[in-house]
Design an enzyme around this catalytic site. Structure first.
Site, mmCIF file in Angstrom:
data_model
loop_
_atom_site.group_PDB
_atom_site.id
_atom_site.type_symbol
_atom_site.label_atom_id
_atom_site.label_comp_id
_atom_site.label_asym_id
_atom_site.label_seq_id
_atom_site.Cartn_x
_atom_site.Cartn_y
_atom_site.Cartn_z
ATOM 1 N N ARG A 18 36.921 26.753 43.009
ATOM 2 C CA ARG A 18 35.626 26.900 43.705
ATOM 3 C C ARG A 18 35.073 25.524 44.064
ATOM 4 O O ARG A 18 34.636 25.300 45.194
ATOM 5 C CB ARG A 18 34.637 27.671 42.820
ATOM 6 N N ASN A 50 39.975 45.477 39.733
ATOM 7 C CA ASN A 50 40.132 44.637 40.925
ATOM 8 C C ASN A 50 41.004 43.415 40.649
ATOM 9 O O ASN A 50 41.914 43.106 41.410
ATOM 10 C CB ASN A 50 38.755 44.176 41.419
ATOM 11 N N VAL A 51 40.690 42.715 39.551
ATOM 12 C CA VAL A 51 41.444 41.493 39.251
ATOM 13 C C VAL A 51 42.889 41.850 38.878
ATOM 14 O O VAL A 51 43.843 41.268 39.396
ATOM 15 C CB VAL A 51 40.772 40.692 38.109
ATOM 16 N N GLY A 52 43.050 42.836 37.977
ATOM 17 C CA GLY A 52 44.386 43.198 37.500
ATOM 18 C C GLY A 52 45.295 43.686 38.611
ATOM 19 O O GLY A 52 46.458 43.272 38.715
ATOM 20 N N ASN A 109 35.532 38.528 30.505
ATOM 21 C CA ASN A 109 34.316 37.782 30.144
ATOM 22 C C ASN A 109 33.584 38.408 28.968
ATOM 23 O O ASN A 109 33.699 39.611 28.767
ATOM 24 C CB ASN A 109 33.361 37.765 31.347
ATOM 25 N N ALA A 143 43.629 47.655 34.984
ATOM 26 C CA ALA A 143 44.079 47.795 36.379
ATOM 27 C C ALA A 143 42.867 47.898 37.292
ATOM 28 O O ALA A 143 42.755 48.807 38.117
ATOM 29 C CB ALA A 143 44.978 49.029 36.522
ATOM 30 N N ARG A 148 27.130 36.675 31.744
ATOM 31 C CA ARG A 148 28.440 36.980 31.151
ATOM 32 C C ARG A 148 28.274 37.388 29.687
ATOM 33 O O ARG A 148 29.072 38.139 29.147
ATOM 34 C CB ARG A 148 29.346 35.758 31.254
ATOM 35 N N VAL A 191 41.387 36.991 30.441
ATOM 36 C CA VAL A 191 40.551 36.811 31.636
ATOM 37 C C VAL A 191 39.163 37.434 31.451
ATOM 38 O O VAL A 191 38.170 36.999 32.023
ATOM 39 C CB VAL A 191 41.255 37.456 32.865
ATOM 40 N N HIS A 205 33.247 28.948 30.379
ATOM 41 C CA HIS A 205 33.124 29.641 31.662
ATOM 42 C C HIS A 205 31.740 30.275 31.700
ATOM 43 O O HIS A 205 31.546 31.399 31.304
ATOM 44 C CB HIS A 205 34.215 30.698 31.771
HETATM 45 O O1 TXD Z 1 37.359 33.450 35.508
HETATM 46 C C1 TXD Z 1 37.409 34.473 34.878
HETATM 47 N N1 TXD Z 1 37.851 34.464 33.620
HETATM 48 C C2 TXD Z 1 36.987 35.750 35.480
HETATM 49 C C3 TXD Z 1 36.706 36.867 34.597
HETATM 50 C C4 TXD Z 1 37.004 35.959 36.867
HETATM 51 C C5 TXD Z 1 36.789 37.214 37.390
HETATM 52 C C6 TXD Z 1 36.575 38.383 36.564
HETATM 53 N N2 TXD Z 1 36.278 38.069 35.203
HETATM 54 C C7 TXD Z 1 36.220 39.183 34.245
HETATM 55 O O2 TXD Z 1 37.453 39.907 34.249
HETATM 56 C C8 TXD Z 1 35.176 40.225 34.531
HETATM 57 O O3 TXD Z 1 33.894 39.798 34.118
HETATM 58 C C9 TXD Z 1 35.700 41.376 33.706
HETATM 59 O O4 TXD Z 1 35.356 41.189 32.347
HETATM 60 C C10 TXD Z 1 37.215 41.272 33.852
HETATM 61 C C11 TXD Z 1 37.815 42.239 34.873
HETATM 62 O O5 TXD Z 1 37.176 42.098 36.117
HETATM 63 P P1 TXD Z 1 37.413 43.179 37.288
HETATM 64 O O6 TXD Z 1 36.596 42.749 38.428
HETATM 65 O O7 TXD Z 1 38.867 43.430 37.465
HETATM 66 O O8 TXD Z 1 36.755 44.468 36.630
HETATM 67 P P2 TXD Z 1 37.101 46.011 36.924
HETATM 68 O O9 TXD Z 1 37.523 46.180 38.346
HETATM 69 O O10 TXD Z 1 35.963 46.788 36.421
HETATM 70 O O11 TXD Z 1 38.375 46.292 36.026
HETATM 71 C C12 TXD Z 1 38.345 46.383 34.643
HETATM 72 C C13 TXD Z 1 39.353 47.431 34.252
HETATM 73 C C14 TXD Z 1 38.953 48.847 34.704
HETATM 74 O O12 TXD Z 1 39.993 49.426 35.478
HETATM 75 C C15 TXD Z 1 38.768 49.582 33.367
HETATM 76 O O13 TXD Z 1 39.142 50.961 33.430
HETATM 77 C C16 TXD Z 1 39.696 48.798 32.468
HETATM 78 O O14 TXD Z 1 39.484 47.438 32.834
HETATM 79 N N3 TXD Z 1 39.444 48.992 31.048
HETATM 80 C C17 TXD Z 1 40.443 49.079 30.143
HETATM 81 N N4 TXD Z 1 41.777 49.001 30.280
HETATM 82 C C18 TXD Z 1 42.526 49.150 29.167
HETATM 83 N N5 TXD Z 1 41.993 49.352 27.946
HETATM 84 C C19 TXD Z 1 40.664 49.417 27.770
HETATM 85 N N6 TXD Z 1 40.160 49.615 26.541
HETATM 86 C C20 TXD Z 1 39.814 49.285 28.904
HETATM 87 N N7 TXD Z 1 38.475 49.325 29.086
HETATM 88 C C21 TXD Z 1 38.257 49.134 30.404
#
Ligand code: TXD
Length: 318
Positions: free
Chosen positions: A158, A19-21, A127, A17, A95, A125, A182
């Site tokens: 993009r 930014n992306v989620g 990385n 949950a 990445r 999603v 990617h």
């Molecule tokens: O094109 C694409 N595939 C991408 C990928 C585009 C944008 C973002 N990309 C990747 O998605 C980025 O490099 C990250 O690996 C993920 C998530 O990106 P986001 O910007 O949403 O990262 P955040 O805001 O840090 O959110 C990650 C959340 C955070 O709330 C953590 O507490 C949670 O992941 N987290 C977990 N949730 C459940 N279970 C576990 N084990 C866990 N560990 C961390």
């Protein structure tokens, strides 16, 4: 299928949950596509975000259930599981620096999520994307067509944006295609990128096309560099939405997705970005485009890069 399950609301579980989620949850609920379960390890965060989104529902006009939780039991019977859990890049990080740490996270997430939603389609999603999709496929034991990664839709969006800015045409008139992993080795395809059907090499000189391809390859880093904290999430969540919609509504759309290759493009036993037909079965078909020798070589390099890292992380984590 019995009547009750035929008429139950569609459900998307989003693990991570961040930014992306959370932005994806908002898009799904506001477009009335499905109910959403938002799960995170951080206590309170998914619950707070879900409540906030729910309190907007009367204002924006949807009636979707949005649940925030730390418990996988609440994700039971999801039609789609989207995995965004992990650590994002910090400025200067590639990445691949995320390989180990996010590998452990997605394996754990996949094992827990599949236990409650054994029929789900998985959209990964996190990385480094293509390697993470492979791990999720292995951990879930699902047929490979039900597990795919989102990256190509974003990279293509993009490219589409940069073409539209350069030519001063609306982005909707531009259709762009980017293949490969990617990462910096992704492969934008100018001759399959068009403005109302006209391939862009007909409209732009070679140096400009190359400049736009290069900006696309570094599109993620450009945003990370500007934001300084965290990465892009608006375009990524819109791109995931497009894939989730294609699956749930069984649209059979042609989208670039990270899919399991068994000889296509001369590549074997890896996940990589290729054009796919995406519908309810997941990846229904992989399309093999005719590539120039240079594009073919670039795709091979991208595939080799992903494969080495996949094998490395499989040895370390499985
Ligand atoms: O094109 C694409 N595939 C991408 C990928 C585009 C944008 C973002 N990309 C990747 O998605 C980025 O490099 C990250 O690996 C993920 C998530 O990106 P986001 O910007 O949403 O990262 P955040 O805001 O840090 O959110 C990650 C959340 C955070 O709330 C953590 O507490 C949670 O992941 N987290 C977990 N949730 C459940 N279970 C576990 N084990 C866990 N560990 C961390």
């Amino acid at each position: 299928m019995d009547l009750a399950s035929a008429y139950r609301s569609r459900r998307v579980a989003i693990v991570g949950a961040g930014n992306v989620g959370s932005t994806l949850a908002q898009r799904i609920a506001e477009k009335n596509l499905a109910d959403v379960v938002l799960l995170d390890v951080v206590e309170g965060r998914p619950q707070g975000l879900a409540l906030d989104l729910l309190e907007a529902s009367g204002l924006v006009g949807h009636h979707r259930q949005i649940i925030g939780t730390n418990d996988y039991a609440d994700t039971a019977d999801s039609d789609i599981v989207v995995i965004t859990a992990g650590l994002p890049r910090k400025p200067g990080m590639s990445r691949d620096d995320l390989l180990q740490v996010n590998g452990k996270i997605v394996l754990e997430v996949a094992r827990q999520a599949i236990a409650y939603s054994p029929q789900a389609r998985f959209v990964v999603v996190t990385n480094p994307l293509d390697v993470m999709v492979y791990l999720v496929w292995k951990a879930t034991g699902l047929p490979s067509q039900q597990v795919m990664g989102m990256a190509g839709v974003l990279d293509s969006a993009r490219f589409q944006t940069f073409i539209s800015l350069e030519l001063k045409v609306p982005p909707q008139d531009v259709s762009a295609m980017v293949l490969g992993g990617h990462g910096d080795l992704m492969v934008p395809l100018p001759q399959y990128s068009t403005v109302c059907g006209i391939p862009i090499p007909e409209l732009l000189d070679q140096a400009t096309v190359e400049r736009l391809c290069d900006r696309t390859r570094h599109g993620g880093a450009e945003i990370v560099g500007l934001l300084q904290r965290g990465g892009a999430y608006s375009a990524p969540s819109a791109a995931i939405y497009k894939m989730v919609e294609a699956i749930l509504l069984n649209q059979s759309r042609i989208l670039p997705a990270s899919a399991y290759l068994e000889g296509q493009y001369g590549l074997q036993d890896l996940y990589l970005g290729v054009p796919c037909r995406v519908g309810w079965p997941g990846v229904e078909e992989i399309l093999e485009l005719r590539l120039t020798d240079a594009e073919h070589d670039l795709l091979q390099r991208s595939g080799d890069f992903v494969k080495v890292r996949t094998e490395q992380v499989l040895q370390q984590l499985m």
